[in-house]
Design an enzyme around this catalytic site. Structure first.
Site, PDB file in Angstrom:
ATOM      1  N   THR A  75      21.846 -68.630 -13.711  1.00 13.20           N
ATOM      2  CA  THR A  75      22.136 -67.785 -12.547  1.00 13.20           C
ATOM      3  C   THR A  75      23.094 -68.450 -11.556  1.00 13.20           C
ATOM      4  O   THR A  75      23.592 -67.797 -10.649  1.00 13.20           O
ATOM      5  CB  THR A  75      20.824 -67.423 -11.809  1.00 13.20           C
ATOM      6  OG1 THR A  75      20.097 -68.630 -11.578  1.00 13.20           O
ATOM      7  CG2 THR A  75      19.969 -66.477 -12.646  1.00 13.20           C
ATOM      8  N   GLN A  76      23.338 -69.753 -11.756  1.00  7.01           N
ATOM      9  CA  GLN A  76      24.257 -70.462 -10.851  1.00  7.01           C
ATOM     10  C   GLN A  76      24.975 -71.556 -11.641  1.00  7.01           C
ATOM     11  O   GLN A  76      24.330 -72.279 -12.408  1.00  7.01           O
ATOM     12  CB  GLN A  76      23.460 -71.080  -9.694  1.00  7.01           C
ATOM     13  CG  GLN A  76      24.300 -71.618  -8.561  1.00  7.01           C
ATOM     14  CD  GLN A  76      23.450 -72.426  -7.576  1.00  7.01           C
ATOM     15  OE1 GLN A  76      22.909 -73.466  -7.928  1.00  7.01           O
ATOM     16  NE2 GLN A  76      23.352 -71.949  -6.341  1.00  7.01           N
ATOM     17  N   THR A  94      23.524 -74.957 -12.543  1.00 13.00           N
ATOM     18  CA  THR A  94      22.747 -75.615 -11.485  1.00 13.00           C
ATOM     19  C   THR A  94      21.489 -74.833 -11.120  1.00 13.00           C
ATOM     20  O   THR A  94      20.656 -75.327 -10.368  1.00 13.00           O
ATOM     21  CB  THR A  94      23.626 -75.850 -10.239  1.00 13.00           C
ATOM     22  OG1 THR A  94      24.411 -74.667  -9.982  1.00 13.00           O
ATOM     23  CG2 THR A  94      24.560 -77.023 -10.438  1.00 13.00           C
ATOM     24  N   SER A  95      21.349 -73.625 -11.640  1.00 14.85           N
ATOM     25  CA  SER A  95      20.074 -72.921 -11.498  1.00 14.85           C
ATOM     26  C   SER A  95      19.982 -71.860 -12.591  1.00 14.85           C
ATOM     27  O   SER A  95      20.998 -71.388 -13.103  1.00 14.85           O
ATOM     28  CB  SER A  95      19.928 -72.277 -10.119  1.00 14.85           C
ATOM     29  OG  SER A  95      18.580 -71.901  -9.910  1.00 14.85           O
ATOM     30  N   SER A  96      18.746 -71.520 -12.921  1.00 14.04           N
ATOM     31  CA  SER A  96      18.531 -70.573 -14.022  1.00 14.04           C
ATOM     32  C   SER A  96      17.108 -70.052 -13.971  1.00 14.04           C
ATOM     33  O   SER A  96      16.267 -70.575 -13.249  1.00 14.04           O
ATOM     34  CB  SER A  96      18.763 -71.280 -15.365  1.00 14.04           C
ATOM     35  OG  SER A  96      17.915 -72.402 -15.460  1.00 14.04           O
TER      36      SER A  96
END
Ligand SMILES: C[S@@+](CC[C@H](N)C(=O)[O-])C[C@H]1O[C@@H](n2cnc3c(N)ncnc32)[C@H](O)[C@@H]1O
Length: 181
Positions: A75-76, A94-96
């Site tokens: 997501t990021q 960096t995000s998920s």
């Protein structure tokens, strides 16, 4: 097919594969609407880059089919949220939202169960936080996220899903003294 049916299919698939054995965690996966946590866009790998894919490009059922795949959705990428990306990006995730089978594998391996209080480090979208909340109760779940924007959107997702853990913005590696007993 509805969100509820996709969730049921996911649970059936994970059970059949022996990757989700505890009925209480099954109920949690069945209950948490992952689409609420993924928001309007995710990144898909595209060669060596990441391509944003948006909910509006899909009909509802195809989007839900993607959402409920047992897959980690990034997501990021390098601080860029999928919903804000205008094209392909190179970089590192960096995000998920971690794949559901790994979320439950982690909690089963940690032997988390009735009455346990949990400090989750890395709220991300809030999906795994919501699974923990469903199983343990909101009052026993603390989750720390150091990216303020992600922490805010996770709090919105959790609220929309009817969950209310203690959400903390900060470095999870420092723990959360206020929740410790
Ligand atoms: C894999 S993602 C979140 C996964 C989420 N728990 C899930 O399973 O769906 C990891 C998240 O941890 C956050 N993070 C990484 N290191 C952290 C730290 N030291 N303290 C707080 N958050 C951290 C990142 O910003 C990212 O949002």
């Amino acid at each position: 097919m509805s969100s509820t049916s996709f969730r049921q299919d996911l649970v059936d698939e994970l059970r059949a594969q022996g990757r989700l054995t505890d009925p209480a965690w099954q109920a949690a996966v069945e209950a948490v609407p992952r689409e609420v946590f993924l928001g309007d866009a995710v990144f898909r790998p595209d060669g060596t880059q990441w391509r944003p894919v948006c909910r509006e490009e899909f009909d509802e059922e195809d989007w839900l089919r993607m959402v409920y795949a047992d897959t980690t959705w990034v997501t990021q990428v390098d601080g860029m949220n999928a919903a804000e990306a205008t094209g392909r990006l190179a970089g590192r995730p960096t995000s998920s939202s971690t794949l559901p089978s790994l979320v439950v594998r982690m909690v089963e391996l940690a032997e988390i169960g009735d009455g346990d209080k949990v400090l989750e480090i890395g709220t991300g979208t809030g999906y795994s936080t919501a699974v923990l909340c469903h199983r343990l109760g909101d009052h026993l779940v603390y989750s720390v996220e150091y990216d303020e924007e992600l922490a805010t959107s996770a709090a919105q997702h959790l609220h929309a899903a009817g969950r209310a853990p203690t959400a903390v913005v900060g470095d999870g590696l420092r723990g959360h003294q206020d929740g410790a007993e």
